[in-house]
Design a protein around this motif. Structure first.
Motif, mmCIF file in Angstrom:
data_model
loop_
_atom_site.group_PDB
_atom_site.id
_atom_site.type_symbol
_atom_site.label_atom_id
_atom_site.label_comp_id
_atom_site.label_asym_id
_atom_site.label_seq_id
_atom_site.Cartn_x
_atom_site.Cartn_y
_atom_site.Cartn_z
ATOM 1 N N UNK A 1 18.099 -5.390 -0.484
ATOM 2 C CA UNK A 1 17.946 -6.359 -1.571
ATOM 3 C C UNK A 1 18.051 -7.813 -1.105
ATOM 4 N N UNK A 2 18.742 -8.073 -0.007
ATOM 5 C CA UNK A 2 18.921 -9.444 0.454
ATOM 6 C C UNK A 2 17.930 -9.804 1.566
ATOM 7 N N UNK A 3 17.019 -8.928 1.843
ATOM 8 C CA UNK A 3 16.092 -9.148 2.950
ATOM 9 C C UNK A 3 14.983 -10.122 2.546
ATOM 10 N N UNK A 4 14.657 -11.027 3.446
ATOM 11 C CA UNK A 4 13.458 -11.850 3.306
ATOM 12 C C UNK A 4 12.730 -11.810 4.640
ATOM 13 N N UNK A 5 11.357 -11.684 4.567
ATOM 14 C CA UNK A 5 10.580 -11.551 5.799
ATOM 15 C C UNK A 5 9.192 -12.146 5.585
ATOM 16 N N UNK A 6 8.616 -12.664 6.646
ATOM 17 C CA UNK A 6 7.251 -13.167 6.652
ATOM 18 C C UNK A 6 6.599 -12.740 7.957
ATOM 19 N N UNK A 7 5.320 -12.343 7.849
ATOM 20 C CA UNK A 7 4.652 -11.940 9.067
ATOM 21 C C UNK A 7 3.181 -11.646 8.854
ATOM 22 N N UNK A 8 2.580 -11.085 9.894
ATOM 23 C CA UNK A 8 1.160 -10.708 9.870
ATOM 24 C C UNK A 8 1.034 -9.273 10.319
ATOM 25 N N UNK A 9 -0.132 -8.672 9.980
ATOM 26 C CA UNK A 9 -0.384 -7.290 10.405
ATOM 27 C C UNK A 9 -1.857 -7.149 10.716
ATOM 28 N N UNK A 10 -2.132 -6.162 11.549
ATOM 29 C CA UNK A 10 -3.525 -5.802 11.868
ATOM 30 C C UNK A 10 -3.546 -4.320 12.154
ATOM 31 N N UNK A 11 -4.285 -3.571 11.295
ATOM 32 C CA UNK A 11 -4.354 -2.121 11.444
ATOM 33 C C UNK A 11 -5.786 -1.712 11.782
ATOM 34 N N UNK A 12 -5.899 -0.578 12.437
ATOM 35 C CA UNK A 12 -7.228 -0.055 12.754
ATOM 36 C C UNK A 12 -7.199 1.460 12.635
ATOM 37 N N UNK A 13 -8.367 1.938 12.161
ATOM 38 C CA UNK A 13 -8.573 3.382 12.010
ATOM 39 C C UNK A 13 -7.450 4.035 11.213
ATOM 40 N N UNK A 14 -7.070 3.416 10.107
ATOM 41 C CA UNK A 14 -6.013 3.982 9.292
ATOM 42 C C UNK A 14 -6.598 4.610 8.041
ATOM 43 N N UNK A 15 -5.866 5.546 7.490
ATOM 44 C CA UNK A 15 -6.276 6.212 6.262
ATOM 45 C C UNK A 15 -5.303 5.792 5.175
ATOM 46 N N UNK A 16 -5.803 4.984 4.208
ATOM 47 C CA UNK A 16 -4.954 4.512 3.123
ATOM 48 C C UNK A 16 -5.318 5.145 1.791
ATOM 49 N N UNK A 17 -6.490 5.739 1.722
ATOM 50 C CA UNK A 17 -6.930 6.367 0.478
ATOM 51 C C UNK A 17 -7.704 7.630 0.854
ATOM 52 N N UNK A 18 -7.711 8.633 -0.034
ATOM 53 C CA UNK A 18 -8.441 9.872 0.279
ATOM 54 C C UNK A 18 -9.926 9.592 0.518
#
Length: 780
Positions: free
Chosen positions: A690-707
């Protein structure tokens, strides 16, 4: 009858009338000549002269000084507060003072022996009490309450007789014999308080007048009951802790250069030293010796009573005892009970445990002289020490060497129980108080080692072992010096099952095995295997100075909950309810946390963080006071890698964490994920998210997020706070043949909504973020 009464009355009238008619001062010249003729010394009369009427007529002189013969020295023979003497009435009527007896009150008499000459009292007595030209003799010289000082050559003795009553009488049948009777109290000039018993004697002195003839003495000498500690103080000038009382009865006979001494010494209240002087009651312990009065030497030894063997015999020799005394003695011990010696050493101030029961016999000899101190060796045989709750410590032989103030226990093999043993050494300086001790163990349990160390070193063990509660050691431990402060340690030991309580840890550390070395305050431990609670670990630790540590640790496996519990004493400091809830104030830093200085590396083969398994975890730790820095974090997730750093600040009300993590080719959603984030949180346990704060970037490849949907790439930025939860911006995704842009957000319950748009179409996706990942479906 009437005639006798009339004669007596007339004589009394004359006696009482004469002092009123003829003043005593008119006899001063005659008294002065009479004293000098009788004593053979110049005499000063500094005070007044009065008559003495009873029991015989005479005079009393105040403030007299009897000077010494010039051949002896310039210091007077005696300073006399009051000098009384009787006179012959017939001589007085002729104007002459013939002394018929002298009594000195509270005089200070100097008995001197110049160089190789005889003592000054011999010619003094010979002249004063010998036959005069007139054919008369002086019957006696008396001293009451006097002080007798002794001087040999140019050295004045620290010993003297105080409160002395002395009578020297001429033998009317032999001009060469003098009766002596005296009583006095021995004392020292360097001791203000006198508490010695009185010494008394009675006998006869025969003066050798012819060439080659030597004066002889026959004397009975008795000493009153006196504390043994005071007798030792009289001899050596300093006190002793020995208790008990002694008295003596001696007979002295023979020429002054070879006076034979025989008698006995009685003791009292020596209950714990009854073994020392078995004849201490009743007739006492027989003694004999020889005294050379002109040469100022004396020998003395105990004699076994009735031929019975004594456990302790004593021989002593003294020289220059009336100048600068020199003493020497030899104590021989034969099968003495070791328990009694242990008590005797404790009474003498040697720091052995006073309550340590001991068995065995002690034999040997120790000599003492004023130049070199004590020298000798004692050997204990078939001994045992009993330690509380432990088997006896047994030994076949143990040797103690005495060299001046130093007592040294030579290496001695001891056994504890049937199988375990050790070799012990010790050294103690009774003047400086410094102690040294060494134990070479052959596998002792910690409790056994503690008991043995207490018996040998009489001090604490190294702090590491002092904190231990159980275990066994094999190796060498040495301290030089030993003691509460300033102890310098040397140790090389193998430890097994050693359980130690350390500051800042929630449980004791179990060292199942390892090698520990100690040099001064620097500790090094290697090849360690142990456990902390349920955590198993191996590695090495070095403590180069107090509150500093360097380490290299490896854990086969661990989880985040175990690591948090490991650090909980530092994170969860106790404080009052009001301070925590109303004042919201942090608790004070514990002393150990404020002083903590530690750095090193940690490896964890497998680290479980929630549902995620990290492998080959390694990082560096620098812990300075309330600040912990973790750098160079490296770990694997599958074929991917996590890098990062973390700081924890424990100074405030709750721990504050700041860090950064970098992911590279981390397996995610059947593809790979790269990215990085900076984060910050505080608290512990359930408070962290609950007390966490974070900022960042991401880059994904060949991932399955939806059927039935393959995301060839997806990238963007994100931010997370406990209030607004997750915000995803700048999304760029390649889904199938199309490219999309958009944004998304997740609310407090983890539901995720993403909106994407391409040139041809728009996508609205909804799903949920969970510990298993993200699954999206078209939004309705």
């Amino acid at each position: 009858m009437k005639r006798w009464l009339l004669a007596f009355t007339a004589a009394a009238a004359v006696i009482f009338a004469l002092p009123r008619v003829f003043k005593a001062e008119m006899f001063r010249p005659a008294i002065h000549r009479g004293l000098e003729d009788t004593l053979g010394r110049k005499v000063e009369i500094n005070g007044g002269i009065t008559y003495l009427l009873f029991p015989r007529p005479g005079f009393s002189v105040a403030g007299a000084v009897i000077h010494e013969h010039p051949s002896v020295g310039v210091e007077p023979f005696a300073y006399v507060g009051e000098l009384d003497f009787h006179v012959s009435l017939t001589g007085l009527l002729r104007g002459r003072v013939d002394l018929a007896g002298i009594r000195m009150y509270e005089p200070h008499v100097n008995l001197m022996k110049p160089g190789q000459s005889i003592w000054n009292f011999q010619p003094f007595l010979d002249h004063a009490l010998g036959p005069k030209r007139t054919g008369t003799t002086l019957p006696a010289i008396e001293i009451r309450g006097g002080r007798l000082n002794f001087k040999s050559g140019d050295v004045k003795s620290v010993l003297y007789l105080s409160e002395t009553d002395l009578t020297v009488e001429a033998d009317p049948d032999s001009p060469d014999r003098f009766g002596i009777q005296f009583e006095g109290e021995p004392a020292r000039t360097d001791r203000g308080v006198r508490s010695l018993g009185r010494v008394s004697g009675r006998g006869m002195l025969t003066v050798g007048r012819t060439s080659g003839a030597e004066s002889r003495i026959e004397l009975s000498l008795n000493t009153e009951r006196t504390a043994l500690s005071e007798v030792i103080t009289l001899i050596q000038g300093r006190g002793s802790g020995l208790r008990g009382f002694v008295s003596s009865r001696l007979k002295l006979s023979g020429p002054l250069s070879a006076i034979q001494t025989e008698g006995s010494i009685q003791t009292a209240e020596f209950e714990r030293l009854g073994w020392l002087l078995p004849g201490g009651s009743g007739a006492g312990v027989p003694v004999r010796g020889k005294l050379d009065l002109p040469g100022q030497t004396m020998t003395f030894e105990t004699v076994a009573p009735g031929g019975a063997a004594m456990p302790v015999s004593l021989r002593a020799r003294a020289s220059r005892f009336l100048g600068v005394p020199s003493w020497a003695m030899l104590i021989t011990v034969n099968d003495l009970p070791l328990a009694s010696v242990r008590w005797l050493l404790a009474e003498a101030g040697i720091p052995l445990p006073a309550d340590l029961p001991a068995e065995g016999k002690l034999s040997g000899a120790v000599g003492y002289d004023t130049a070199r101190g004590m020298q000798g060796e004692m050997k204990a045989r078939q001994g045992a020490l009993q330690m509380d709750g432990l088997p006896p410590v047994r030994f076949e032989s143990a040797s103690v060497v005495v060299d001046g103030p130093v007592l040294e226990l030579r290496p001695a093999a001891v056994r504890i129980g049937e199988a375990r043993g050790a070799t012990v050494e010790a050294r103690y300086n009774s003047v400086s108080g410094e102690r040294e001790a060494s134990i070479q163990t052959q596998g002792l349990e910690l409790a056994e080692l503690r008991g043995l160390w207490k018996a040998v070193a009489a001090g604490p063990m190294p702090e590491m072992l002092d904190r231990a509660v159980e275990g066994s050691l094999q190796g060498a431990i040495r301290c030089k010096p030993c003691g509460e402060a300033g102890a310098q340690w040397t140790a090389d030991t193998a430890v097994r099952g050693l359980r130690i309580a350390l500051d800042g840890l929630p449980a004791t550390v179990l060292l199942e095995s390892g090698l520990v070395s100690l040099r001064g305050t620097a500790l090094a431990a290697r090849r360690l295997e142990g456990r902390l609670g349920t955590l198993r670990w191996t590695g090495e630790v070095a403590v180069p100075a107090a509150n500093q540590a360097k380490f290299n640790l490896e854990f086969p496996e661990a989880n985040s909950s175990q690591l948090e519990a490991f650090l909980s004493p530092a994170f969860e400091r106790q404080q009052g309810l009001i301070a925590r809830t109303i004042l919201r104030r942090s608790g004070p830093l514990p002393e150990w946390l404020r002083l903590r200085r530690a750095d090193g590396r940690v490896k964890i083969r497998q680290l479980q963080v929630g549902p995620q398994l990290l492998e080959a975890v390694s990082f560096a730790v620098n812990w300075t006071g309330p600040k912990i820095e973790i750098t160079n974090w490296q770990s694997r997730i599958g074929d991917g890698q996590l890098l990062g750093a973390l700081t924890a600040d424990l100074a405030g009300r709750a721990p504050v964490y700041k860090g950064r993590v970098e992911a590279s080719a981390v397996p995610w959603q059947e593809g790979r994920l790269d990215g990085g984030a900076a984060f910050e949180t505080s608290g512990a346990g359930s408070q962290l998210i609950p007390r966490l704060s974070a900022q960042g970037t991401f880059a994904a490849r060949d991932v399955v997020l939806a059927p039935d949907t393959e995301w060839r790439t997806a990238s963007g930025s994100f931010s997370y706070t406990g209030a607004s939860r997750l915000q995803i911006t700048g999304i760029e995704a390649a889904i199938g043949p199309d490219s999309y842009q958009g944004a998304g957000a997740a609310n407090a319950d983890g539901r995720l909504a993403i909106e994407l748009a391409s040139a041809q179409r728009q996508l609205r996706l909804a799903g949920r973020i969970s510990g298993q990942g993200v699954e999206l479906r078209p939004a309705r």
